[in-house]
Design an enzyme around this catalytic site. Sequence first.
Site, PDB file in Angstrom:
ATOM      1  N   ASP A  35     -14.241  14.967 -10.342  1.00 53.81           N
ATOM      2  CA  ASP A  35     -15.202  14.279  -9.447  1.00 53.81           C
ATOM      3  C   ASP A  35     -16.606  14.583  -8.434  1.00 53.81           C
ATOM      4  OD1 ASP A  35     -13.074  12.535  -7.265  1.00 53.81           O
ATOM      5  OD2 ASP A  35     -15.123  13.092  -6.654  1.00 53.81           O
ATOM      6  N   ILE A  36     -17.128  13.256  -8.366  1.00 52.47           N
ATOM      7  CA  ILE A  36     -18.411  13.033  -8.023  1.00 52.47           C
ATOM      8  C   ILE A  36     -18.662  13.950  -6.885  1.00 52.47           C
ATOM      9  CG2 ILE A  36     -18.202  11.232  -7.284  1.00 52.47           C
ATOM     10  CD1 ILE A  36     -21.339  11.188  -8.949  1.00 52.47           C
ATOM     11  N   HIS A 103      -6.211   6.780 -11.974  1.00 52.96           N
ATOM     12  CA  HIS A 103      -6.486   7.992 -12.351  1.00 52.96           C
ATOM     13  C   HIS A 103      -5.544   8.633 -11.427  1.00 52.96           C
ATOM     14  CE1 HIS A 103      -8.586   6.307  -8.512  1.00 52.96           C
ATOM     15  NE2 HIS A 103      -8.712   7.044  -7.835  1.00 52.96           N
ATOM     16  N   HIS A 105      -5.599  12.851  -9.718  1.00 56.59           N
ATOM     17  CA  HIS A 105      -6.578  13.434  -8.736  1.00 56.59           C
ATOM     18  C   HIS A 105      -5.345  14.845  -9.608  1.00 56.59           C
ATOM     19  CE1 HIS A 105      -9.557  11.017  -6.109  1.00 56.59           C
ATOM     20  NE2 HIS A 105      -7.641  10.334  -6.397  1.00 56.59           N
TER      21      HIS A 105
HETATM   22  P1  AMP Z   1      -9.966   7.072  -5.102  1.00 56.10           P
HETATM   23  O1  AMP Z   1     -10.416   7.237  -3.865  1.00 56.10           O
HETATM   24  O2  AMP Z   1      -8.463   7.591  -5.678  1.00 56.10           O
HETATM   25  O3  AMP Z   1     -10.074   5.284  -5.637  1.00 56.10           O
HETATM   26  O4  AMP Z   1     -10.348   8.278  -6.228  1.00 56.10           O
HETATM   27  C1  AMP Z   1     -11.875   7.300  -6.515  1.00 56.10           C
HETATM   28  C2  AMP Z   1     -12.464   9.020  -6.997  1.00 56.10           C
HETATM   29  O5  AMP Z   1     -13.133   8.157  -7.497  1.00 56.10           O
HETATM   30  C3  AMP Z   1     -12.887   9.322  -5.738  1.00 56.10           C
HETATM   31  O6  AMP Z   1     -12.399  11.147  -4.862  1.00 56.10           O
HETATM   32  C4  AMP Z   1     -14.446   9.707  -6.026  1.00 56.10           C
HETATM   33  O7  AMP Z   1     -15.338  10.740  -5.213  1.00 56.10           O
HETATM   34  C5  AMP Z   1     -14.659   9.711  -7.239  1.00 56.10           C
HETATM   35  N1  AMP Z   1     -15.907   9.012  -7.820  1.00 56.10           N
HETATM   36  C6  AMP Z   1     -16.558   8.018  -7.476  1.00 56.10           C
HETATM   37  N2  AMP Z   1     -17.276   8.232  -8.757  1.00 56.10           N
HETATM   38  C7  AMP Z   1     -17.788   8.848 -10.033  1.00 56.10           C
HETATM   39  C8  AMP Z   1     -18.742   9.087 -10.567  1.00 56.10           C
HETATM   40  N3  AMP Z   1     -19.452   8.352 -11.071  1.00 56.10           N
HETATM   41  N4  AMP Z   1     -17.969  10.089 -11.085  1.00 56.10           N
HETATM   42  C9  AMP Z   1     -17.226  10.736 -11.747  1.00 56.10           C
HETATM   43  N5  AMP Z   1     -16.159  11.248 -10.048  1.00 56.10           N
HETATM   44  C10 AMP Z   1     -16.546   9.436  -8.841  1.00 56.10           C
END
Ligand code: AMP
Length: 117
Positions: A35-36, A103, A105
Amino acid sequence: MAGEPQDDCLFCKIVAGHVPATIVRETETTVAFRDINPQAPTHVLIIPRAHHKDAAALAVADPALAADLLREAQAVADEEKLDSYRVVFNTGAGAGQTVFHTHAHVLGGRGLEWPPG
Ligand code: AMP
Ligand code: ZN
């Protein structure tokens, strides 16, 4: 159509290699990447290569693929040497879902409070 790549989907772009990600594991059906904006020492996202909007939609459309995600959660935990970990599927904007491509986590490497916020 369910499962088809979506042009406007960030995670479909990661699957296609059009957006960079720190990939930790790949299978024929899934991709796992960091996760970023990590919320724990280990914070890995596991996604199906196929586009489904959330975990519930995935489970209806392709239960075997939903099971692949859960198997991969354990595989990530093993690689990261986590004894305990949490798997979260935020489902719906009100629960914090911001990317509408299923996704999981996987969070670990620190104490995890229960109940979560
Ligand atoms: P959610 O809020 O459950 O939809 O999770 C989306 C997740 O994607 C968040 O924890 C973000 O930090 C993560 N995220 C967004 N853009 C990226 C990216 N380019 N690479 C990796 N993780 C990302
Ligand atoms: Zn997608």
